[in-house]
Design an enzyme around this catalytic site. Sequence first.
Site, mmCIF file in Angstrom:
data_model
loop_
_atom_site.group_PDB
_atom_site.id
_atom_site.type_symbol
_atom_site.label_atom_id
_atom_site.label_comp_id
_atom_site.label_asym_id
_atom_site.label_seq_id
_atom_site.Cartn_x
_atom_site.Cartn_y
_atom_site.Cartn_z
ATOM 1 N NE ARG A 1 -3.297 5.703 6.340
ATOM 2 C CZ ARG A 1 -2.344 6.507 5.920
ATOM 3 N NH1 ARG A 1 -2.466 7.818 6.016
ATOM 4 N NH2 ARG A 1 -1.249 6.016 5.370
ATOM 5 C CB SER B 1 -0.874 -0.016 1.255
ATOM 6 O OG SER B 1 -2.173 0.381 0.948
ATOM 7 N N PRO C 1 -7.397 -0.198 -7.157
ATOM 8 C CG PRO C 1 -7.739 1.610 -8.604
ATOM 9 C CD PRO C 1 -7.762 0.097 -8.548
ATOM 10 N N GLY C 2 -7.670 1.699 -4.176
ATOM 11 C CA GLY C 2 -8.583 2.219 -3.165
ATOM 12 C C GLY C 2 -8.167 3.637 -2.816
ATOM 13 N NE ARG C 3 -2.834 4.474 0.450
ATOM 14 C CZ ARG C 3 -2.813 4.209 1.749
ATOM 15 N NH1 ARG C 3 -2.940 5.178 2.614
ATOM 16 N NH2 ARG C 3 -2.648 2.966 2.187
ATOM 17 C CB CYS D 1 -7.324 9.221 27.623
ATOM 18 S SG CYS D 1 -8.727 10.260 28.051
ATOM 19 C CE1 TYR E 1 -7.764 0.937 3.337
ATOM 20 C CE2 TYR E 1 -6.451 2.492 2.073
ATOM 21 C CZ TYR E 1 -7.090 1.271 2.187
ATOM 22 O OH TYR E 1 -7.064 0.393 1.132
ATOM 23 N N GLY F 1 -2.732 -0.497 -4.086
ATOM 24 C CA GLY F 1 -1.526 -0.035 -3.407
ATOM 25 C C GLY F 1 -0.913 1.215 -3.990
HETATM 26 C C1 PLP Z 1 -6.171 -3.015 0.582
HETATM 27 C C2 PLP Z 1 -6.249 -3.716 -0.705
HETATM 28 C C3 PLP Z 1 -6.458 -3.002 -1.885
HETATM 29 C C4 PLP Z 1 -6.500 -1.496 -1.935
HETATM 30 O O1 PLP Z 1 -5.295 -0.961 -1.518
HETATM 31 P P1 PLP Z 1 -4.995 0.629 -1.748
HETATM 32 O O2 PLP Z 1 -3.677 0.801 -1.100
HETATM 33 O O3 PLP Z 1 -6.083 1.360 -1.057
HETATM 34 O O4 PLP Z 1 -4.992 0.847 -3.202
HETATM 35 C C5 PLP Z 1 -6.587 -3.706 -3.058
HETATM 36 N N1 PLP Z 1 -6.516 -5.055 -3.076
HETATM 37 C C6 PLP Z 1 -6.326 -5.788 -1.949
HETATM 38 C C7 PLP Z 1 -6.255 -7.243 -2.043
HETATM 39 C C8 PLP Z 1 -6.181 -5.130 -0.737
HETATM 40 O O5 PLP Z 1 -5.965 -5.862 0.366
#
Ligand code: PLP
Length: 464
Positions: free
Chosen positions: A361, A241, A322-324, A392, A422, A279
Amino acid sequence: MTTQPDLIDTRTSPSGPTVQAPGWLSPPDHRALPTSLWAPSVHRDDDGVVRIGGVDVVALADRFGTPAYLFDEEAFRQQCELFRDAFQDVDVHYAAKAFLCKAVVRHVADTGLFLDVCTEGEVEVALAAGFPPGRMLLHGNNKSDRELELALTLDIRRVVVDSFDEIERLTALARRLGKRPGVLLRATVGVRSDAHDHNATAHEDQKFGFSVSAGEVHEAVRRVLAADVLDLRGLHSHIGSQILDSSGFEISARRAIGVLAELAAEHNRELPELNLGGGFGIAYTSKDHPLGPAALAAAIRAAVQEESSRLGLTPPRLAIEPGRAITGQAGCTLYRVGTVKPRQGLRTYVAVDGGMSDNIRPALFGADYTVTVGNRVSTAEQVLVRVVGRHCDAGDIVVRDAYLPGDVRVGDLLVVAATGAYCRSLSSNFNHTPRPPVIGIANGVARELIRRETVADLLALDVG
Ligand SMILES: *Cc1c(COP(=O)(O)O)cnc(C)c1O
């Protein structure tokens, strides 16, 4: 007697501040909000107030309260389209775990992306927003029977199989339900991402997938082919990631294609698909310089073409997740300053009304962020601060190192950039803190996408 360095009271140092800013950090222009760190619509107007999607953050704070996650829906859609267009011949899946709600699902559907889900909960949110299961992919290293059954009965497009146990369970279920699911096998190809260690998932000593070097992938393929009720489509490799360049993806692709070539030789048939996971990194601060989707796509495509032709293989159909990189910069977090503590000779501690419950994070990964004052412009000298939360725990840091105007004061609004991935999805009720709402902004209009939790919500769960 020797003095232990950490017992020296540096606050009495006569030579000014003893805390050094990290090398990459310099006082920003007090007006500018660099477009590399914020969603394109975020800017500071002539009145000094920050606006997102045309809506000013003072009005947002008045109407919805603080803290609040702000989510620029048009920025999210633009990133979906950017990835879709850069990766035209690749199946682009949005990774739901980065941030999911029904509005997000609808944007993913509208822009033509696939959806990567990992739990029954994520599947149900997607279904609630009308997302077709035939465009979903199900992950998980320990899927429940219920989740596997959902995948089969809904005809989810791909199941990424992660263990020998799962092959057995999925095979039995598929026989019972008379289904033939499309599966990928998750392979760990031995590439370690250069991001934080927790984010490195393809080296060997971790929980995911089948090891390539130990021969597990080859054995898994034999068992899946023998089972006959699983439609084996190919391999999956996710290497980590927040990866800022393309080399890890290229190596991972080459290794996976090497495995595909070995499998083709052993079984006399080519597996048609390769999913390279997610990632892709984003810029959280001025020190991050991620490769954009177009450059990534070109580098990955070239590596796949070259390695396939070198090994005499038809290039597999690629997929990514892609997520992030899609949602990270679409979000920012709005806080209000509650206390300001100038620590003489050190730095100023600025405490806001949220913290590690809405963004874990910094505490979990040592992540850095960028922050700005949202409600006014100031020409006061910029001073080194640490923005902290209200929890706290001494690790409750929102922004570890930042420059803010020296006149930052109680009641000011702070906006933290790039919290769209995230943060909400990893949020907690630590200290019995109700979680902030997610405010969607589209077409110059703000609306609640996820409402603010209340103490009553928390008490309603406490049935003992
Ligand atoms: C977490 C994850 C993603 C997304 O990761 P990003 O860093 O947000 O792009 C894609 N595939 C798998 C298998 C993951 O575990």
